[in-house]
Design an enzyme around this catalytic site. Structure first.
Site, PDB file in Angstrom:
ATOM      1  N   ASP A 115       0.815  -1.229   0.000  1.00  0.00           N
ATOM      2  CA  ASP A 115       0.000   0.000   0.000  1.00  0.00           C
ATOM      3  C   ASP A 115       0.844   1.273   0.000  1.00  0.00           C
ATOM      4  O   ASP A 115       0.535   2.246   0.698  1.00  0.00           O
ATOM      5  CB  ASP A 115      -0.947   0.019   1.204  1.00  0.00           C
ATOM      6  CG  ASP A 115      -2.074  -0.994   1.080  1.00  0.00           C
ATOM      7  OD1 ASP A 115      -2.088  -1.734   0.088  1.00  0.00           O
ATOM      8  OD2 ASP A 115      -2.919  -1.049   1.980  1.00  0.00           O
TER       9      ASP A 115
ATOM     10  N   ASP B  52      -0.493  -4.494  -3.714  1.00  0.00           N
ATOM     11  CA  ASP B  52      -1.472  -3.408  -3.924  1.00  0.00           C
ATOM     12  C   ASP B  52      -0.832  -2.037  -3.737  1.00  0.00           C
ATOM     13  O   ASP B  52      -1.422  -1.143  -3.109  1.00  0.00           O
ATOM     14  CB  ASP B  52      -2.641  -3.550  -2.943  1.00  0.00           C
ATOM     15  CG  ASP B  52      -3.300  -4.917  -2.993  1.00  0.00           C
ATOM     16  OD1 ASP B  52      -3.209  -5.583  -4.037  1.00  0.00           O
ATOM     17  OD2 ASP B  52      -3.895  -5.324  -1.975  1.00  0.00           O
TER      18      ASP B  52
END
EC number: 3.1.1.11
Length: 564
Positions: A385, A406
């Site tokens: 992230d 991600d």
């Protein structure tokens, strides 16, 4: 004293041109009204044919108006729409604009109730308190954005869709924080509290999307040139754009009114202290020069700090570093080393690092929830992230982004152009996913556009599975075009969020990419994955149409390609 003589040829020509312009505008306006009537009539006619039940009524027992029926028919939550708009004063005589404004007004009222619900918790454990605190901030952002929407012209369709998309994102992010706390009762609490406001927001978004399409059809959309010699383009937030023209010449470091330096040679030693001095809601840029050094602080550019321009000495020289992370108890939304909420923000020649490491899971280096924001020659360095493109319109040029899981995610309308995207070695047992886009509603105008970038490994990843992304939400939208992909990309390309496939409602696309990892021959066979876009389809995700960049990026003096 006025002279009442014969007009000369020049004045006569000017008068004739003026008459033609007024006539043209009148024709367009009349065409708009006629088209709205036609479309409303068609929608209502269809509704009447398809609805065998008794027509809905207003609170006073009168049948719902034609306008209410037409507007509610395009929404996802029709029952809630009829309930909401049917309670509007004089609903049967209200225009679509008045009904839209009323829909926004009642959504503000509902969200204010939601905010009270999240603010009144007592005797909470740390995880619950952190999640509820994140929700208080997020719902506050949603209310502020809706208030701005209330004061905006209905002709500003791009702005209104962007802002209402962000309001939906704020509520969804609140729900994400509650789910992260891993307490079923808290999740249920959030679902119950947010149900009405989420549906109302979605309906308002659907209505403005539909009205915008009508306006587009007759070429009556804002920022379009009328076919006249003296027409002017109307741009988003004109005072702010005019203010940004101060950036057009000279060395920004020399123009800085605030200097930050670790060695004491500036006015402040920390970035946080410098931001505290920035005037609130300033239409003109406040330039902050941050000298080289590693600044160990979590920085927040608050929502009232508009048009902050932050300039460093280089993306590897001026570095902001911190280590908040999910494993140690901070919701993902609040882990960012550098978080931006104030619109019109720009940073250049800086680095943002989250030092938590892969074992700490979600740990954001940069989180941006600011409209019309720009990052130029910056580095975002973390693992899971890394880059949270949370909401609103954003542009990144010549940046470097490092991460594992991600590591480019969120629900902004964002374009990454000529950036280096560098997956790195994750924890043992993990696989890399570059993107995780969070579009929840089909009417949101959000997505991740990766244009003319380079995707290559930072480390030796021959034994690591690396994918282009996975769909975080049901309408996840990600387009990668004209970019270089090295051979380490898994031939399948994309990974499901759960199970063995993705929702049919996603929009994933690859267009004219190059490199040994760019072949789409063995890509996953998802209905939502497009590997053969036309140029016209792909062009929708370039700077000009996707983030309206031609109207606000030129004043920043950051280079950009508006289309192909």
């Amino acid at each position: 004293m006025s002279s009442y003589g014969r007009l000369d040829e020049h004045e006569q020509a000017k008068l004739e041109a003026s008459r033609k312009t007024k006539k043209r505008i009148a024709i367009i306006a009349i065409s708009s009204i006629v088209l709205v009537c036609i479309v409303v009539g068609a929608v209502v006619g269809t509704t009447a044919r398809d609805n065998s039940k008794k027509p809905p009524t207003e609170n006073n027992g009168e049948p719902i108006s034609v306008s209410v029926k037409a507007l509610c028919d395009v929404t996802l939550h029709k029952e809630k729409c009829f309930e909401t708009l049917g309670s509007a004063p004089n609903a049967s005589r209200s225009s679509p604009e008045e009904l839209f404004k009323y829909a926004v007004k009642v959504t503000i009222t509902e969200l204010s109730k939601v905010l009270d619900g999240f603010s009144n918790g007592e005797h909470m454990d740390n995880a619950t308190s952190a999640a509820m605190g994140a929700c208080v901030e997020l719902i506050g952002l949603a209310v502020d954005q809706l208030n701005e929407t209330m004061t905006s012209s209905l002709k500003n369709f791009d702005d209104l869709r962007t802002w209402l998309s962000s309001v939906g994102t704020y509520q969804e992010t609140c729900m994400d924080a509650l789910v992260e706390a891993n307490k079923p009762s808290l999740t249920t609490f959030g679902e119950n509290h947010l149900k009405n406001s989420t549906e109302m927001t979605s309906n308002a978004l659907a209505i403005i999307t539909w009205l915008g399409k009508i306006a587009d059809t007759v070429k009556f959309r804002r920022r379009r040139l009328l076919e006249t010699g003296n027409a002017k383009v109307v741009v988003a937030d004109l005072p702010m754009m005019e203010g940004r023209r101060l950036l057009e010449s000279g060395d920004l470091k020399k123009k800085a009114t605030i200097v930050v330096a670790k060695d004491g040679s500036g006015k402040y030693r920390t970035i946080g202290e410098a931001l505290a001095e920035v005037e609130e809601k300033n239409e003109k840029p406040t330039i902050i020069y941050v000298k080289k050094g590693v600044y160990l602080e979590n920085v927040r550019v608050e929502k009232t700090k508009w048009n902050v321009v932050m300039v460093g000495d280089g993306q590897s020289k001026t570095i902001v570093s911190a280590g908040l992370n999910f494993i140690d108890g901070t919701p993902t939304f609040e882990t960012a080393t550098f978080a931006v909420f104030g619109k019109g923000f720009m940073a250049r020649d800086m680095g943002f690092i989250n030092t938590a490491g892969p074992a700490k899971h979600q740990a954001v280096a940069l989180m941006v929830s600011a409209d019309l924001s720009v990052f130029y020659k910056c580095t975002m360095d973390a693992f899971q992230d890394t880059m949270y493109a949370h909401a609103q319109r954003q542009f990144y040029r010549d940046c470097v982004i490092l991460g594992t899981v991600d590591f480019i995610f969120g629900n902004a309308a964002v374009v990454f152009q000529k950036c280096e995207i560098l997956p790195r070695r994750p924890m043992k047992g993990q696989q890399n996913t570059i993107t995780a886009q969070g579009r929840k509603d089909p009417n949101q105008n959000t997505g991740i556009s990766i244009h003319n970038c380079t995707i290559k490994p930072l480390d030796n990843l021959t034994d690591i599975q690396t994918f282009l992304g996975r769909p975080w939400k049901d309408f996840s939208t990600t387009v990668i075009m004209k970019s270089f992909m090295d051979k380490f990309i898994n031939p399948k390309g994309w990974l499901p969020w759960t199970g063995d496939t993705a929702p049919d409602t996603i929009f994933y696309a690859e267009y004219l990419n190059s490199g040994p990892g760019a072949s789409t021959k063995n890509r996953v066979k998802w209905q939502g994955l497009k590997t053969s876009l036309t140029k016209k389809e792909a062009n929708k995700f370039t700077v000009k149409p996707f983030i309206d960049g031609n109207n606000w990026l030129p004043a920043t003096k950051v280079p950009f390609n508006s289309d192909f």
